[in-house]
Design a protein around this motif. Sequence first.
Motif, PDB file in Angstrom:
ATOM      1  N   LEU A  89      27.177 -45.015  59.690  1.00 19.07           N
ATOM      2  CA  LEU A  89      27.720 -44.569  58.400  1.00 19.07           C
ATOM      3  C   LEU A  89      27.257 -45.478  57.264  1.00 19.07           C
ATOM      4  O   LEU A  89      26.982 -45.011  56.155  1.00 19.07           O
ATOM      5  N   ALA A  90      27.153 -46.773  57.528  1.00 18.27           N
ATOM      6  CA  ALA A  90      26.686 -47.704  56.501  1.00 18.27           C
ATOM      7  C   ALA A  90      25.236 -47.437  56.118  1.00 18.27           C
ATOM      8  O   ALA A  90      24.824 -47.697  54.980  1.00 18.27           O
ATOM      9  N   ALA A  91      24.445 -46.900  57.060  1.00 23.89           N
ATOM     10  CA  ALA A  91      23.037 -46.600  56.777  1.00 23.89           C
ATOM     11  C   ALA A  91      22.867 -45.422  55.833  1.00 23.89           C
ATOM     12  O   ALA A  91      21.743 -45.137  55.415  1.00 23.89           O
ATOM     13  N   ARG A  92      23.959 -44.744  55.502  1.00 26.74           N
ATOM     14  CA  ARG A  92      23.886 -43.615  54.546  1.00 26.74           C
ATOM     15  C   ARG A  92      23.331 -44.059  53.197  1.00 26.74           C
ATOM     16  O   ARG A  92      22.693 -43.277  52.485  1.00 26.74           O
ATOM     17  N   GLY A  93      23.524 -45.340  52.867  1.00 22.21           N
ATOM     18  CA  GLY A  93      22.995 -45.846  51.603  1.00 22.21           C
ATOM     19  C   GLY A  93      21.481 -45.946  51.554  1.00 22.21           C
ATOM     20  O   GLY A  93      20.919 -46.173  50.479  1.00 22.21           O
ATOM     21  N   LEU A  94      20.812 -45.776  52.684  1.00 17.42           N
ATOM     22  CA  LEU A  94      19.347 -45.842  52.722  1.00 17.42           C
ATOM     23  C   LEU A  94      18.690 -44.510  52.392  1.00 17.42           C
ATOM     24  O   LEU A  94      17.467 -44.430  52.314  1.00 17.42           O
ATOM     25  N   VAL A  95      19.486 -43.455  52.242  1.00 15.10           N
ATOM     26  CA  VAL A  95      18.963 -42.124  51.900  1.00 15.10           C
ATOM     27  C   VAL A  95      18.941 -41.991  50.380  1.00 15.10           C
ATOM     28  O   VAL A  95      19.938 -42.263  49.701  1.00 15.10           O
ATOM     29  N   PRO A  96      17.829 -41.533  49.770  1.00 12.70           N
ATOM     30  CA  PRO A  96      16.548 -41.102  50.374  1.00 12.70           C
ATOM     31  C   PRO A  96      15.470 -42.167  50.311  1.00 12.70           C
ATOM     32  O   PRO A  96      14.306 -41.845  50.464  1.00 12.70           O
TER      33      PRO A  96
END
Length: 364
Positions: A89-96
């Motif tokens: 869930l924390a990796a959501r900030g890497l999109v896009p």
Amino acid sequence: MRRPTYPAWLPVDPFIAGLLGTVLLAALLPATGGAATAAGGATDAAVALLFFLYGARLSTREALDGVKHWRLHLSVLACTFAVFPLLGLAARGLVPFALSPQLYTGLLFLCLLPSTIQSSIAFTSIARGNVAAAICAGSFSSLIGVFLTPLLAALLLGGGGGVSADSVLDLVLRLLAPFLAGQLLRRWITGFLTRHKKALGYVDRGSILLVVYTAFSAGMAQGIWHQVTPVRLLELLAVEAVLLAVMLALTSYGARRLGFDRADRVTIVFAGSKKSLASGLPMATVLFGAQAGLTILPLMLFHQMQLMVCAVIAKRWARRDGGPDPDPVSPQGQRRRFTTSTAKAIARKSRYAPSERPRSPARS
């Protein structure tokens, strides 16, 4: 420290070279059609043989002790179904920026999967960890993941899906049944296993190589490696490398802080930091349908990465097992610290002034 068992002139461990060679073979000559069916059948047979041998090697008491080790199992389950999803869930900030939406969906799906069984147990065995607990931890994770992974995917990915009771039965038949058969026949085949211990040890490594070849061939057959740009692929590899490094560090540090001994720490690290490709591929087909091709790319890459990295760690720990436990809180580490401090104290006391040093007896 034990010396390596492979020739000193080799630049890398033969097992790592075997993994790289297997990936290259699958890339150049992937198993397709009837060959893929045969490779899949051979993989199933190798895994069944692996579990049969583990069941035959372990005494019933050791197996029961593995089941009773509830603190270890809760630690592995917490890493698999709580820490991993939170990192996803924390990796959501890497999109896009670093991940496309579809690749992020695949990464989050990867974080929801259960732990591996055969590779975790094999690496635990190579590193001389608690194999009995690893078998139980991997089996518990897979059984719970059959039900929990689709629920988490429906909650966090907004999709739906389910797994039939046949999946649970298939898991029992393919993994637990051979293990129980080995337990039942252990009395009659223990002598044979002892005499051929070295030769049977290659089953651990051979099963991993076969799983790698079969899984990588499936990815090549689907053409998923041509659906993403090289730059995006490198970014995905970097993200997954960080994810794996964080989980390896958390499992190692957490196991130490919780007071587990060395054998249990090995099990927690290898069982708590992995994700199952064997469970993930059929689940992805159910959850994503025709869109599963690119979505399983993060799982394919992470699977290869975790095998290669953990192979290096397992071999290093196996060679280091002959020396004292490096953990400072262990009895061996405490003795070593005491010895070191005593040596320093003696060195300080030896720094007397010339007049204070004890005189040797006068010669007669």
